[in-house]
Design a protein around this motif. Structure first.
Motif, PDB file in Angstrom:
ATOM      1  N   ARG A  94      10.805  -5.966 -22.821  1.00 34.76           N
ATOM      2  CA  ARG A  94      11.912  -6.651 -21.772  1.00 34.76           C
ATOM      3  C   ARG A  94      12.716  -7.767 -22.354  1.00 34.76           C
ATOM      4  N   GLU A  95      12.154  -8.488 -23.351  1.00 36.62           N
ATOM      5  CA  GLU A  95      12.996  -9.618 -23.910  1.00 36.62           C
ATOM      6  C   GLU A  95      13.995  -9.128 -24.796  1.00 36.62           C
ATOM      7  N   LEU A  96      13.676  -7.998 -25.389  1.00 38.40           N
ATOM      8  CA  LEU A  96      14.843  -7.505 -26.594  1.00 38.40           C
ATOM      9  C   LEU A  96      15.699  -6.584 -25.516  1.00 38.40           C
ATOM     10  N   MET A  97      15.527  -5.922 -24.635  1.00 34.70           N
ATOM     11  CA  MET A  97      16.340  -5.081 -23.873  1.00 34.70           C
ATOM     12  C   MET A  97      17.118  -6.078 -22.839  1.00 34.70           C
ATOM     13  N   ALA A  98      16.846  -7.351 -22.872  1.00 36.02           N
ATOM     14  CA  ALA A  98      17.497  -8.168 -21.978  1.00 36.02           C
ATOM     15  C   ALA A  98      18.764  -8.703 -22.777  1.00 36.02           C
ATOM     16  N   ARG A  99      18.482  -8.464 -24.257  1.00 28.27           N
ATOM     17  CA  ARG A  99      19.282  -8.948 -25.005  1.00 28.27           C
ATOM     18  C   ARG A  99      20.709  -7.867 -25.335  1.00 28.27           C
ATOM     19  N   THR A 100      20.474  -6.720 -24.747  1.00 24.23           N
ATOM     20  CA  THR A 100      21.474  -5.777 -24.756  1.00 24.23           C
ATOM     21  C   THR A 100      22.794  -6.022 -23.800  1.00 24.23           C
ATOM     22  N   PRO A 101      23.721  -6.023 -24.333  1.00 24.63           N
ATOM     23  CA  PRO A 101      25.067  -6.250 -23.582  1.00 24.63           C
ATOM     24  C   PRO A 101      25.268  -5.348 -22.269  1.00 24.63           C
ATOM     25  N   GLY A 134      18.966  -0.041  -6.634  1.00 21.40           N
ATOM     26  CA  GLY A 134      17.718   0.361  -7.432  1.00 21.40           C
ATOM     27  C   GLY A 134      16.417  -0.287  -7.130  1.00 21.40           C
ATOM     28  N   GLU A 135      15.458  -0.116  -7.795  1.00 22.09           N
ATOM     29  CA  GLU A 135      14.064  -0.763  -7.701  1.00 22.09           C
ATOM     30  C   GLU A 135      13.949  -2.504  -7.897  1.00 22.09           C
ATOM     31  N   ALA A 136      13.680  -3.107  -6.877  1.00 21.64           N
ATOM     32  CA  ALA A 136      13.630  -4.404  -7.147  1.00 21.64           C
ATOM     33  C   ALA A 136      12.812  -4.709  -8.190  1.00 21.64           C
ATOM     34  N   GLY A 137      13.400  -5.884  -8.848  1.00 18.48           N
ATOM     35  CA  GLY A 137      12.400  -6.743  -9.810  1.00 18.48           C
ATOM     36  C   GLY A 137      12.692  -5.924 -11.181  1.00 18.48           C
ATOM     37  N   TYR A 138      13.795  -5.283 -11.534  1.00 20.11           N
ATOM     38  CA  TYR A 138      14.118  -4.578 -12.689  1.00 20.11           C
ATOM     39  C   TYR A 138      15.804  -4.756 -12.830  1.00 20.11           C
ATOM     40  N   SER A 139      16.022  -4.896 -14.225  1.00 20.96           N
ATOM     41  CA  SER A 139      17.542  -4.977 -14.455  1.00 20.96           C
ATOM     42  C   SER A 139      18.033  -3.630 -14.484  1.00 20.96           C
ATOM     43  N   THR A 140      19.311  -3.364 -14.432  1.00 21.12           N
ATOM     44  CA  THR A 140      20.179  -2.034 -14.357  1.00 21.12           C
ATOM     45  C   THR A 140      19.713  -1.314 -15.509  1.00 21.12           C
ATOM     46  N   LEU A 141      19.512  -1.804 -16.935  1.00 21.75           N
ATOM     47  CA  LEU A 141      19.263  -1.058 -17.910  1.00 21.75           C
ATOM     48  C   LEU A 141      17.654  -0.653 -17.958  1.00 21.75           C
ATOM     49  N   GLU A 142      16.927  -1.320 -17.175  1.00 21.01           N
ATOM     50  CA  GLU A 142      15.632  -1.045 -17.213  1.00 21.01           C
ATOM     51  C   GLU A 142      15.416  -0.014 -16.182  1.00 21.01           C
TER      52      GLU A 142
END
Length: 467
Positions: A263-270, A287-295
């Motif tokens: 999750r930390e590495l995916m959060a670095r994705t622009p 979308g599903e609450a608690g998750y970023s769009t990329l997730e």
């Protein structure tokens, strides 16, 4: 060795471009029956290109549909690991043709990019592998690759791979390997190297509800007999709760959750929300609450309504209780979710939401597609990371998840080998759309990464790759 590889790729980049120009002129659209001969020509072209590079074994494997190319080059080291590279040589249709700025089968260089159908998906990415093999041999002074190298290049990926699983079973012994490299993916940005670490699976359902045996007068029968369109609407409304979570019992039971590091590495994705919304022609994220769009689009399972209907569809009104209704559903699955288990759960959910007086029938589009996952701690992924870092002059690659689905899980299940993804397509390559393009510098970086990867795998050895 990095400088030697880079110099070789630079000095031979024009050859890659010339080869890509020639191959892209073959309109190998697998989904169009009248292009069958073109797909066969495409397979023959790539087979000859493999022979030209030096592969001693090159075969075109027939299927009940369209052919697959197989190439093999053993290493001089009998104990070297065996690597299988998967890609596809067929391409998507070009419609709507009037939206293309250039002829899709007359490749056009436009500054740093080359435009044409298949430039990125997947012909350009296959050709960087051939250049990468040559660069690997030149930089190391070897007569054969540092690994036993196999290519499996499908001819029906863009039409759903209808014969691919059977081919995997039939040719299982020939395809035995220690690691699989998928080269039908991309990176998040030109200046931000990454690798796919998972692809979602897929289950498709067509649900038909039947109520009265004919359309009824709503004034005479309304409120007295069940309405199949109402039943369909209620079932669809029950699919999600207010937080966007799928409400099918057991749907999340087997989901492999993202680790904190992932999750930390995916959060670095622009991620540009405005651009994402503009591309999707939408006005808000959901979308599903608690998750970023990329997730949400890569690492979480989903249920989507692809179509719903029933009853009168014409202008004006018609006061009836319809006889029939339908709902078309798609479910994207993530790591460890089994299509058969999810299918059974969906069946139970639909039955539970079908009241007395309404019958239902569910038709499934095949057996579904399983998801696949590449854990970032595996030796194979670490070797891939080193190779990409060497090519891109960086010390970190980002893990990403693909929202789509493909035959990768079938390969993983059939061969039982770890898998990694080496692809250099970019999000704006417009694959499957008019004006497909590939950034040429990305192909050259891909060739460098491939050249380094064989040495990284060889250093690990067979035991190291599977430990």
């Amino acid at each position: 060795m990095t400088n030697d590889v880079r110099a070789y790729v630079r000095d031979h980049s024009a050859e890659l471009l010339a080869d890509l120009d020639a191959w892209l002129r073959i309109p190998g659209i697998s989904s169009e029956p009248d292009r069958r001969d073109d797909v066969i020509r495409s397979a023959e072209w790539f087979a000859e290109a493999c022979r030209g590079v030096g592969f001693p074994t090159v075969e075109i494997w027939p299927t009940p549909g369209l052919p697959t190319v197989y190439a093999e080059w053993p290493s001089e080291d009998p104990d070297a690991p065996t690597v299988l590279v998967y890609g596809h040589h067929d391409v998507q249709p070009v419609d709507p043709i009037d939206l293309w700025h250039t002829d899709p089968f007359e490749p056009t260089v436009d500054g740093p990019v080359l435009r044409g159908r298949g430039a990125s998906d997947d012909k350009g990415q296959l050709l960087f592998h051939l250049l990468g093999v040559r660069a690997h041999l030149a930089a190391t002074g070897r007569a054969t690759p540092a690994v036993h190298l196999k290519f499996l290049i499908e001819g029906e990926e863009e039409s759903g791979s209808p014969n691919f699983e059977a081919l995997l079973r039939e040719r299982r012994q020939r395809l035995d390997c220690d690691v699989v490299v998928i080269t039908d993916t991309g990176m998040v940005a030109e200046d931000m190297p990454s690798s796919v670490t998972g692809m979602r699976g897929l289950v498709l359902a067509d649900v038909r509800f039947h109520g009265p045996d004919l359309d009824l007068h709503s004034g005479v029968f309304g409120g007295a007999v069940p309405n199949p369109v109402t039943v369909a609407a209620r079932m669809v409304a029950a699919l999600h709760d207010a937080d966007g979570r799928v409400q099918i019992p057991g749907f999340y039971d087997d989901v492999v959750e993202l680790t904190d590091l992932e999750r930390e590495l995916m959060a670095r994705t622009p991620f540009d929300e405005a651009r994402f919304l503009a591309t999707s022609k939408s006005r808000a994220l959901a979308g599903e609450a608690g998750y970023s769009t990329l997730e949400r689009i890569g690492a979480r399972p989903t249920a989507e309504v692809n179509g719903i209907g029933g009853g009168y569809q014409g202008d004006g009104t018609k006061t009836i209780i319809p006889s029939d209704a339908f709902v078309k559903l798609s479910f994207r699955l993530v790591a460890n979710q089994d299509p058969a288990t999810i299918t059974a759960a969906i069946e139970a959910f639909i039955a539970e939401h079908t009241p007395a007086g309404i019958s239902h029938r569910v038709r499934w589009a095949g057996d579904g597609v399983a998801p696949c996952l590449v854990p970032i701690g595996t030796p194979a992924y670490q070797a891939l990371s080193k190779a990409i870092c060497a090519a891109f002059d960086t010390d970190l690659i980002l893990p990403t998840r693909e929202g789509g689905s493909g035959p990768e899980a079938a390969i993983q299940q059939a061969l039982g080998a770890p898998m990694v993804f080496l692809g250099v397509g970019l999000p704006d390559d417009q694959i499957h759309a008019p004006n497909e393009k590939v950034t040429l510098s990305m192909l050259y970086k891909g060739a460098e990464a491939a050249a380094h990867l064989w040495g990284e795998f060889a250093a690990l050895g067979r035991k190291g790759l599977t430990s």
